[in-house]
Design an enzyme around this catalytic site. Structure first.
Site, PDB file in Angstrom:
ATOM      1  N   LYS A   1       0.830  -1.205   0.000  1.00 55.61           N
ATOM      2  CA  LYS A   1       0.000   0.000   0.000  1.00 55.61           C
ATOM      3  C   LYS A   1       0.862   1.251   0.000  1.00 55.61           C
ATOM      4  CE  LYS A   1      -3.787  -2.356   2.332  1.00 55.61           C
ATOM      5  NZ  LYS A   1      -4.448  -2.702   3.594  1.00 55.61           N
TER       6      LYS A   1
ATOM      7  N   GLN B   1      -6.085  -2.402   9.469  1.00 53.68           N
ATOM      8  CA  GLN B   1      -5.669  -3.675   8.892  1.00 53.68           C
ATOM      9  C   GLN B   1      -6.212  -4.839   9.716  1.00 53.68           C
ATOM     10  OE1 GLN B   1      -3.864  -3.800   5.939  1.00 53.68           O
ATOM     11  NE2 GLN B   1      -4.252  -5.989   5.968  1.00 53.68           N
TER      12      GLN B   1
ATOM     13  N   ASP C   1     -11.894   1.610   2.900  1.00 56.83           N
ATOM     14  CA  ASP C   1     -12.067   0.164   2.722  1.00 56.83           C
ATOM     15  C   ASP C   1     -13.508  -0.166   2.335  1.00 56.83           C
ATOM     16  OD1 ASP C   1      -9.972  -1.621   2.734  1.00 56.83           O
ATOM     17  OD2 ASP C   1      -9.842  -1.760   4.916  1.00 56.83           O
TER      18      ASP C   1
END
Length: 280
Positions: free
Chosen positions: A53, A97, A120
């Site tokens: 990322k 995460q 997300d």
């Protein structure tokens, strides 16, 4: 038949070039998109994914920051950290995460994120808007899958799409996105009876069931497009939910593992961060 390989790396690189142009426009307005990744614990797979990322963020020209916490951090401390991120106008996107340690509620954490910064696409607000067909930040893996299908020139209008896997992260949202493009979607999972019958007339097969080589070439209709979302390490070798060798003999196009859906998921995350900044 030898399937065309749908390279997620190549598609992502092309998209990143366009994203950088959008970032340049924002920077002329003194806006630099910023993504914050909250990482709890020291899982090797999570750390590797976070590194990718960061790499993609640099290519697109956006800022990124990783907030690392040890696995002993309390739930309240994580929730307070998210509150601070929500209040920071310089931060446009945040992801936590997963997985999280058992003592931290994933539901509480995701629900705490400001939907406008939920890059997300996991908050109930954004999931609900997706279901209703409203403008929203779309879950990254489903969004990446749709971009891959688009890169092949596939028109889903009237096509039969079989989705194997019913997770909130992939299966359910990608089925909605396909329906929004007028595909007829069949939802299956690991307990579906007579799975082969459900696959028989599929033009597109999307496999996200989380079981290594769950689908093989004998089950794939000739000429179908196969999107393999899974990734597993078997005896030191990476493979997906689809047996690539046999499936590639039947499919017209197929995603590899690795180098398929993974890079597209990260690319979608970067794009969502840019979209969040553009909406200010």
């Amino acid at each position: 038949m030898t399937a065309k390989i749908i390279s997620g790396r190549e598609v992502a690189e092309n998209i990143l070039q366009d994203l950088k142009k959008r970032v340049d426009i924002l920077k002329k307005k003194n806006i630099t998109p910023k993504l914050v990744v909250v990482l709890v614990g020291d899982m090797k797979a999570s750390a590797s994914y976070v590194a990718q990322k960061e790499k993609f963020a640099v290519k697109a020209g956006i800022d990124s920051e990783v907030l690392r916490f040890n696995s002993e951090i309390s739930e309240s401390e994580i929730l307070n950290q998210i509150d601070e991120i929500n209040k920071d106008d310089e931060i446009h996107g945040v992801i936590v995460q997963l997985p999280l340690p058992d003592h931290i509620s994933v539901t509480k954490v995701l629900n705490r994120i400001d939907p406008k910064k939920d890059v997300d696409g996991f908050t109930p607000t954004n999931v609900g808007k997706l279901f209703l067909g409203e403008e929203t930040l779309v879950s990254c893996t489903p969004k990446g899958i749709m971009s891959m299908l688009e890169s092949t020139g596939t028109d889903l209008n009237g096509k039969n799409v079989t989705v194997i896997g019913r997770s909130n992260i992939v299966g359910k949202p990608v089925s909605i996105l396909c329906q929004q493009q007028n595909a007829t979607v069949t939802m299956c999972h690991s307990r579906t009876k007579d799975l082969n019958a459900k696959l028989a007339d599929a033009d597109v097969v999307i496999v996200a069931v989380g079981v290594a080589k769950f689908i093989n070439g004998d089950q794939i209709p000739s000429g179908a497009i196969v999107i393999d979302v899974g990734i597993h390490n078997i005896d030191g070798k990476l493979c997906g939910d689809v047996d690539f060798e046999t499936a590639s003999e039947k499919a017209s196009a197929i995603t590899p593992v690795p180098g398929g859906v993974g890079p597209m998921t990260v690319c979608a995350l970067i794009e969502n961060t840019i979209i969040a900044a553009e909406r200010i």
